[in-house]
Enzyme design. Structure first.
Site, PDB file in Angstrom:
ATOM      1  N   LEU A  82       0.831  -1.197   0.000  1.00 41.96           N
ATOM      2  CA  LEU A  82       0.000   0.000   0.000  1.00 41.96           C
ATOM      3  C   LEU A  82       0.866   1.248   0.000  1.00 41.96           C
ATOM      4  O   LEU A  82       1.838   1.337   0.745  1.00 41.96           O
ATOM      5  CB  LEU A  82      -0.929   0.006   1.211  1.00 41.96           C
ATOM      6  CG  LEU A  82      -1.894  -1.183   1.316  1.00 41.96           C
ATOM      7  CD1 LEU A  82      -2.772  -1.042   2.558  1.00 41.96           C
ATOM      8  CD2 LEU A  82      -2.739  -1.325   0.066  1.00 41.96           C
ATOM      9  N   GLY A 114       2.580  -8.855   6.232  1.00 39.97           N
ATOM     10  CA  GLY A 114       3.161  -8.005   7.253  1.00 39.97           C
ATOM     11  C   GLY A 114       2.972  -6.550   6.913  1.00 39.97           C
ATOM     12  O   GLY A 114       2.842  -6.180   5.745  1.00 39.97           O
ATOM     13  N   GLY A 115       2.929  -5.723   7.942  1.00 39.06           N
ATOM     14  CA  GLY A 115       2.786  -4.287   7.732  1.00 39.06           C
ATOM     15  C   GLY A 115       1.635  -3.973   6.807  1.00 39.06           C
ATOM     16  O   GLY A 115       0.496  -4.318   7.071  1.00 39.06           O
ATOM     17  N   ASP A 116       1.959  -3.339   5.698  1.00 37.08           N
ATOM     18  CA  ASP A 116       0.934  -2.970   4.722  1.00 37.08           C
ATOM     19  C   ASP A 116       1.123  -3.739   3.419  1.00 37.08           C
ATOM     20  O   ASP A 116       0.849  -3.240   2.341  1.00 37.08           O
ATOM     21  CB  ASP A 116       0.976  -1.459   4.465  1.00 37.08           C
ATOM     22  CG  ASP A 116       2.306  -0.984   3.919  1.00 37.08           C
ATOM     23  OD1 ASP A 116       3.272  -1.778   3.909  1.00 37.08           O
ATOM     24  OD2 ASP A 116       2.389   0.179   3.480  1.00 37.08           O
ATOM     25  N   GLU A 117       1.612  -4.977   3.534  1.00 36.11           N
ATOM     26  CA  GLU A 117       1.857  -5.800   2.357  1.00 36.11           C
ATOM     27  C   GLU A 117       0.956  -7.026   2.349  1.00 36.11           C
ATOM     28  O   GLU A 117       0.706  -7.644   3.378  1.00 36.11           O
ATOM     29  CB  GLU A 117       3.311  -6.258   2.308  1.00 36.11           C
ATOM     30  CG  GLU A 117       4.282  -5.129   2.049  1.00 36.11           C
ATOM     31  CD  GLU A 117       5.705  -5.615   1.850  1.00 36.11           C
ATOM     32  OE1 GLU A 117       5.956  -6.837   1.917  1.00 36.11           O
ATOM     33  OE2 GLU A 117       6.575  -4.766   1.613  1.00 36.11           O
TER      34      GLU A 117
END
Length: 191
Positions: A67, A107-110
Site C-alpha cells: 500500500l 506483514g505491515g501494509d503488504e
C-alpha cells in the site's frame, strides 16, 4: 479434496502430492512443509485448491501488493484506523481474486496473492489492474473518506525464480520498480 488431504498425511503422499510446492518452498525444509500443508488444509477450499493447482500445473504467480502512503493513514488517523483499513483492503482484494488464488497479509501494509492458474501476461495484467482499482476505491474511516493506492510486483514461477526466496526477491524488485515509476501501478519482474 480436503478430506483426501487430511486422511493421507504420510510422508510419501506429501512428496507425491506437494513435490512442486516443496521445490517452490524448498528453503522451508521438510518439517515446515508438513506444517504448511496442515495449515493449508486448515484454510479450507481456497488454500487446498491453490496447492492442488500448483501440484498439477507446476506454474504459479506471486503478486506482492504494497500500500502506498499507508503510514500517512496511521499517522493522521491512528493505528486503529490503519488496522481497519488493512482489514477493508484485504476484503476488497478477496472480492476480486479467483477462488483458486491464495491471498494473505504478509506483514505491515503488504499482501501476497499466489495464483496457480497462469494463462499469460495479459490475464495477469487484467488481474493486477482489478486489484489496483478495488484498492483505490475510497474507504470511510472515522467519518472521513480515505484514499490509498498500491504498488504491485509480479513474478512467475518457475520463469522468474525456482525457489521461494528468489521468487519473492524478484516480485519485490518489480514492486519497488512500480513505486519508483509513480506508484498506483503494477510491474512484472524482468531481469
Amino acid at each position: 479434496m480436503i478430506s483426501t488431504l487430511a486422511s493421507e498425511p504420510d510422508d510419501a503422499h506429501l512428496e507425491r502430492r506437494f513435490g512442486g510446492l516443496r521445490r517452490l518452498y524448498g528453503d522451508l525444509g521438510y518439517t515446515r512443509l508438513r506444517q504448511a500443508r496442515m495449515a493449508v488444509v486448515g484454510l479450507g477450499g481456497v488454500g487446498s485448491w491453490a496447492v492442488e493447482a500448483l501440484a498439477r500445473s507446476g506454474v504459479a504467480t506471486l503478486v506482492l501488493i504494497d500500500l502506498d502512503h499507508f503510514k500517512d493513514v496511521n499517522d493522521s488517523l491512528g493505528h486503529p484506523a490503519g488496522d481497519l483499513l488493512l482489514v477493508t483492503i484485504a476484503d476488497k482484494c478477496r472480492s476480486v481474486v479467483r477462488e483458486t488464488d491464495t491471498i494473505g497479509r504478509t506483514g505491515g501494509d503488504e499482501f501476497t496473492v499466489i495464483a496457480t492458474d497462469y494463462v499469460g501476461a495479459e490475464d495477469l495484467s487484467a488481474r493486477a489492474q482489478r486489484l489496483l482499482s478495488v484498492i483505490a476505491e475510497p474507504v470511510v474511516l472515522g467519518g472521513r473518506e480515505v484514499y490509498v493506492t498500491a504498488s504491485v510486483g509480479i513474478a512467475v514461477y518457475p520463469a522468474d525464480g525456482d525457489d521461494a526466496a528468489e521468487l519473492v526477491a524478484h516480485a519485490d524488485v518489480a514492486m519497488y520498480r512500480a513505486k519508483a515509476l509513480g506508484k498506483n501501478r503494477f510491474e512484472f519482474y524482468s531481469a
